[in-house]
Design an enzyme around this catalytic site. Sequence first.
Site, PDB file in Angstrom:
ATOM      1  N   CYS A 157       0.858  -1.191   0.000  1.00 10.25           N
ATOM      2  CA  CYS A 157       0.000   0.000   0.000  1.00 10.25           C
ATOM      3  C   CYS A 157       0.890   1.236   0.000  1.00 10.25           C
ATOM      4  O   CYS A 157       1.865   1.283   0.751  1.00 10.25           O
ATOM      5  CB  CYS A 157      -0.888  -0.026   1.239  1.00 10.25           C
ATOM      6  SG  CYS A 157      -1.993   1.392   1.372  1.00 10.25           S
ATOM      7  N   HIS A 177      -8.977  -3.693  -2.467  1.00  4.68           N
ATOM      8  CA  HIS A 177      -8.084  -2.968  -1.554  1.00  4.68           C
ATOM      9  C   HIS A 177      -8.470  -1.480  -1.513  1.00  4.68           C
ATOM     10  O   HIS A 177      -8.592  -0.889  -0.437  1.00  4.68           O
ATOM     11  CB  HIS A 177      -6.629  -3.157  -2.035  1.00  4.68           C
ATOM     12  CG  HIS A 177      -5.607  -2.401  -1.245  1.00  4.68           C
ATOM     13  ND1 HIS A 177      -4.681  -3.022  -0.431  1.00  4.68           N
ATOM     14  CD2 HIS A 177      -5.348  -1.066  -1.149  1.00  4.68           C
ATOM     15  CE1 HIS A 177      -3.908  -2.094   0.127  1.00  4.68           C
ATOM     16  NE2 HIS A 177      -4.291  -0.910  -0.294  1.00  4.68           N
ATOM     17  N   GLU A 178      -8.685  -0.890  -2.696  1.00  2.42           N
ATOM     18  CA  GLU A 178      -9.039   0.541  -2.754  1.00  2.42           C
ATOM     19  C   GLU A 178     -10.448   0.771  -2.212  1.00  2.42           C
ATOM     20  O   GLU A 178     -10.701   1.786  -1.556  1.00  2.42           O
ATOM     21  CB  GLU A 178      -8.928   1.079  -4.187  1.00  2.42           C
ATOM     22  CG  GLU A 178      -7.575   0.893  -4.869  1.00  2.42           C
ATOM     23  CD  GLU A 178      -6.382   1.300  -4.038  1.00  2.42           C
ATOM     24  OE1 GLU A 178      -6.512   2.174  -3.157  1.00  2.42           O
ATOM     25  OE2 GLU A 178      -5.304   0.719  -4.246  1.00  2.42           O
ATOM     26  N   HIS A 182     -10.231   1.223   1.401  1.00  2.00           N
ATOM     27  CA  HIS A 182      -9.789   2.583   1.749  1.00  2.00           C
ATOM     28  C   HIS A 182     -10.978   3.541   1.776  1.00  2.00           C
ATOM     29  O   HIS A 182     -11.057   4.401   2.654  1.00  2.00           O
ATOM     30  CB  HIS A 182      -8.800   3.120   0.704  1.00  2.00           C
ATOM     31  CG  HIS A 182      -7.372   2.752   0.937  1.00  2.00           C
ATOM     32  ND1 HIS A 182      -6.681   3.150   2.055  1.00  2.00           N
ATOM     33  CD2 HIS A 182      -6.489   2.057   0.181  1.00  2.00           C
ATOM     34  CE1 HIS A 182      -5.431   2.705   1.974  1.00  2.00           C
ATOM     35  NE2 HIS A 182      -5.287   2.032   0.845  1.00  2.00           N
TER      36      HIS A 182
HETATM   37 ZN    ZN Z   1      -3.677   1.054   0.024  1.00  2.00          ZN
END
Ligand code: ZN
Length: 194
Positions: free
Chosen positions: A107, A149-150, A153
């Site tokens: 990341c 993953h995003e 976030h």
């Molecule tokens: Zn990340």
Amino acid sequence: MELEIVRYGHPVLRKKGQPVAAVTPALARLAEDMIETMRAGHGVGLAAQQVGQVVQLMVIDVRGVTDRPSSIELGGQEARVDDFMPMVLFNPAWKAAGAPVESVEGCLSFPDLFAEIRRPARIDVEALDIRGQRLSFRCGGLLARVIQHEFDHLQGILFIDRMMREDKDQLRPQLEALRESTQAELAQRAVAKR
Ligand code: ZN
């Protein structure tokens, strides 16, 4: 314009992004700046929180990663992944379309930290693109992983929250050091502003 990437320890990484009502020119410009920032950082994805914005927006570019293939399908038809890169997704949503698999992740907000994370190998995605057009596709491989993953976030969730306990315990000294250095920097900037 290249933006500053926020690191672990900054409170904005724990904020949930606001959905966009429409893709305005200012939001499209933010997406372009995020693409430039992601490229400069040699990343494959970037979420708005990572540049200090609480917006449901992610950018992705998996071109150039040859050892971890990606796939994309539109209406059941296989398409060329490169034709969709760089990808800009506003208000993304996804559903699993395959079994979970483990693979290594990093990341840009956690420099030099990597761990195996378990996520569905294939997903169905819906979002708005940079022109505000509805986009619907199925994807797999690295692309599916980056989107998940995003997406995390955008909800204020970080990959350390999904690490296996042993991995996180092992990385704890590095995580603590990163959090402390970020917070010390933020404190210093607050003093400088006074
Ligand atoms: Zn990340």
